[in-house]
Design an enzyme around this catalytic site. Structure first.
Site, PDB file in Angstrom:
ATOM      1  N   GLY A  27      12.888  -9.953 -11.327  1.00  0.00           N
ATOM      2  CA  GLY A  27      13.344 -10.967 -12.278  1.00  0.00           C
ATOM      3  C   GLY A  27      14.095 -12.017 -11.482  1.00  0.00           C
TER       4      GLY A  27
ATOM      5  N   GLY B 274      18.533 -14.206 -10.409  1.00  0.00           N
ATOM      6  CA  GLY B 274      17.830 -13.491  -9.351  1.00  0.00           C
ATOM      7  C   GLY B 274      17.549 -14.395  -8.161  1.00  0.00           C
TER       8      GLY B 274
ATOM      9  N   LYS C  63      15.920 -10.620 -18.107  1.00  0.00           N
ATOM     10  CA  LYS C  63      16.653 -10.486 -19.367  1.00  0.00           C
ATOM     11  C   LYS C  63      16.504  -9.020 -19.781  1.00  0.00           C
ATOM     12  CE  LYS C  63      17.977 -14.806 -20.162  1.00  0.00           C
ATOM     13  NZ  LYS C  63      17.337 -15.826 -20.953  1.00  0.00           N
TER      14      LYS C  63
ATOM     15  N   ASN D 128      28.504 -16.557 -27.762  1.00  0.00           N
ATOM     16  CA  ASN D 128      27.047 -16.782 -27.732  1.00  0.00           C
ATOM     17  C   ASN D 128      26.466 -16.788 -29.135  1.00  0.00           C
ATOM     18  OD1 ASN D 128      27.253 -16.715 -24.963  1.00  0.00           O
ATOM     19  ND2 ASN D 128      25.510 -15.347 -24.677  1.00  0.00           N
TER      20      ASN D 128
ATOM     21  N   ASN E 179      23.753  -8.867 -18.312  1.00  0.00           N
ATOM     22  CA  ASN E 179      24.726  -8.888 -19.411  1.00  0.00           C
ATOM     23  C   ASN E 179      24.376  -7.843 -20.466  1.00  0.00           C
ATOM     24  OD1 ASN E 179      26.446 -10.916 -18.540  1.00  0.00           O
ATOM     25  ND2 ASN E 179      25.259 -12.549 -19.502  1.00  0.00           N
TER      26      ASN E 179
ATOM     27  N   LYS F 210      33.281  -8.600 -21.135  1.00  0.00           N
ATOM     28  CA  LYS F 210      32.303  -9.701 -21.143  1.00  0.00           C
ATOM     29  C   LYS F 210      31.430  -9.630 -22.391  1.00  0.00           C
ATOM     30  CE  LYS F 210      29.306 -12.514 -18.311  1.00  0.00           C
ATOM     31  NZ  LYS F 210      28.345 -12.623 -17.219  1.00  0.00           N
TER      32      LYS F 210
ATOM     33  N   GLY G 141      14.682 -15.278 -11.868  1.00  0.00           N
ATOM     34  CA  GLY G 141      14.938 -16.531 -12.581  1.00  0.00           C
ATOM     35  C   GLY G 141      16.188 -17.162 -12.011  1.00  0.00           C
TER      36      GLY G 141
ATOM     37  N   ASN H  38      30.887 -12.620 -25.030  1.00  0.00           N
ATOM     38  CA  ASN H  38      29.541 -13.105 -25.363  1.00  0.00           C
ATOM     39  C   ASN H  38      29.182 -12.842 -26.822  1.00  0.00           C
ATOM     40  OD1 ASN H  38      29.035 -14.104 -22.818  1.00  0.00           O
ATOM     41  ND2 ASN H  38      28.018 -12.252 -22.086  1.00  0.00           N
TER      42      ASN H  38
END
Ligand code: NAD
Length: 310
Positions: free
Chosen positions: A7, A12, A78, A194, A104, A186, A9, A190
């Site tokens: 991963g 990463g 993700k 979020n 996360n 965290k 992205g 979030n």
């Protein structure tokens, strides 16, 4: 150390790029053909601390095409893509492969346990931010830290070696037996910001537009920390409340990743954040009314924009 990033992205590629810059043997594994092909032709364009460069000493591959056995596999998909990604590389993972997750949310270790033993897993939390501006180009604006430990809680030299590797790449990593506190703190942050931003379309500071915004955010943080406590995990309530209050006061114009996902019509990580908190609360017979309401609202928004209905 032979490192594979599963991963590659925003995060990463940032981690892989910084490690490759230290001449580590890094392979980026991803299914995003445009990103892989851009890196093959022009190198990985990495921008950190205002410095832009092209890194050409990384290998890139699709996960199902990779042949070499990594000593360290860093998972940065993700969370909802972890299982599919691991399935593609499980054939090249040996008993000596350590798997690191800094993703996360909650439930990441449980997913990795479907593929490797607990003693092979290192779990942590990072505050580094990263963005992918276009295929082949990632940046990080600001600074961050990493806290990690063995998932089974046993101190091992291998974990220290991983921390040293990340430190050498400037990623400010410490081995910390209280990682679960950091992870839950965290998650609390979030789960509040979020989800509120994803549902309302507000940037983080926009939550302060009405008095109830901050009250709601703090109520969600309180609910998540109560679940952590019921699970036997101590957290610093005062500093969590302060962090969320400060973020709302100061993060002007910032769109959290979940809002960016909604705006781009993508699936969000809501199930690993609010969803996981609601499941954990049920196990402890706790009510998390605000967290659960936001979970359902984000599910609705997500179903509308991405067609993904869970
Ligand atoms: P991203 O979407 O930029 O990267 C995820 C990558 O996984 C993509 O390149 C995608 O193509 C790839 N992928 C999807 N399915 C795959 C598969 N089957 N095999 C291999 N690769 C696959 O996400 P990101 O922002 O880098 O976040 C990664 C994780 O790190 C998330 O859990 C996120 O919450 C966490 N995180 C992100 C940040 C941040 O600032 N971006 C900060 C801290 C933590």
């Amino acid at each position: 150390m032979k490192i594979a990033i599963l991963g590659a992205g925003a995060m990463g590629s940032l981690f892989g790029g910084l490690l490759a810059e230290q001449n580590q043997d890094v392979t980026l594994l991803d299914i995003n053909e445009a990103h892989l092909s851009a890196i093959r032709t022009q190198g990985l364009i990495l921008e950190t601390h205002g410095r832009r460069r092209s890194l050409t000493n990384l290998r890139v591959s699709r996960p199902d095409k990779t042949e070499s056995i990594p000593e360290l596999l860093m998972v940065f998909t993700k969370s909802f893509h972890t299982r599919a990604a691991l399935s593609d590389v499980s054939r090249v993972m040996g008993p000596d492969t350590t798997v690191l997750t800094l993703q996360n949310g909650l439930g990441n270790v449980e997913l990795l346990r479907e593929f490797v033993s607990l003693e092979q897993i290192v779990v942590g939390m990072t505050t580094w931010p990263a963005d992918m501006s276009r295929p082949g180009a990632v940046s990080s604006h600001g600074a961050g830290k990493i806290r990690l430990m063995s998932a089974d809680g046993i101190a091992r030299p291998g974990v220290e070696a991983i921390a040293a590797l990340l430190n050498a790449a400037g990623l400010q990593c410490s081995v910390d037996p209280n990682v679960w506190s950091a992870i839950w703190e965290k998650v609390a942050f979030n789960a509040a910001l979020n989800s509120l931003c994803a549902v309302t379309g507000c940037s983080v500071d926009g939550i302060a537009a009405v008095p109830g915004g901050l009250i709601l955010a703090r109520a969600i943080v309180g609910e998540v920390l109560a679940v952590a406590q019921a699970k036997g995990i101590d957290t610093d309530r005062a500093s969590c409340m302060e962090n969320v209050t400060q973020a709302i006061a100061k993060h002007v114009g910032h769109q959290p990743s979940m809002l960016q996902d909604v705006l781009a019509g993508r699936r969000t990580e809501i199930e690993g954040i609010n969803g996981a908190v609601v499941r954990a609360a049920r196990e402890e017979n706790l009510q998390v009314t605000h967290t659960e309401t936001l979970l359902e609202l984000v599910r609705l928004v997500q179903a509308r924009v991405s067609g993904f209905a869970g």
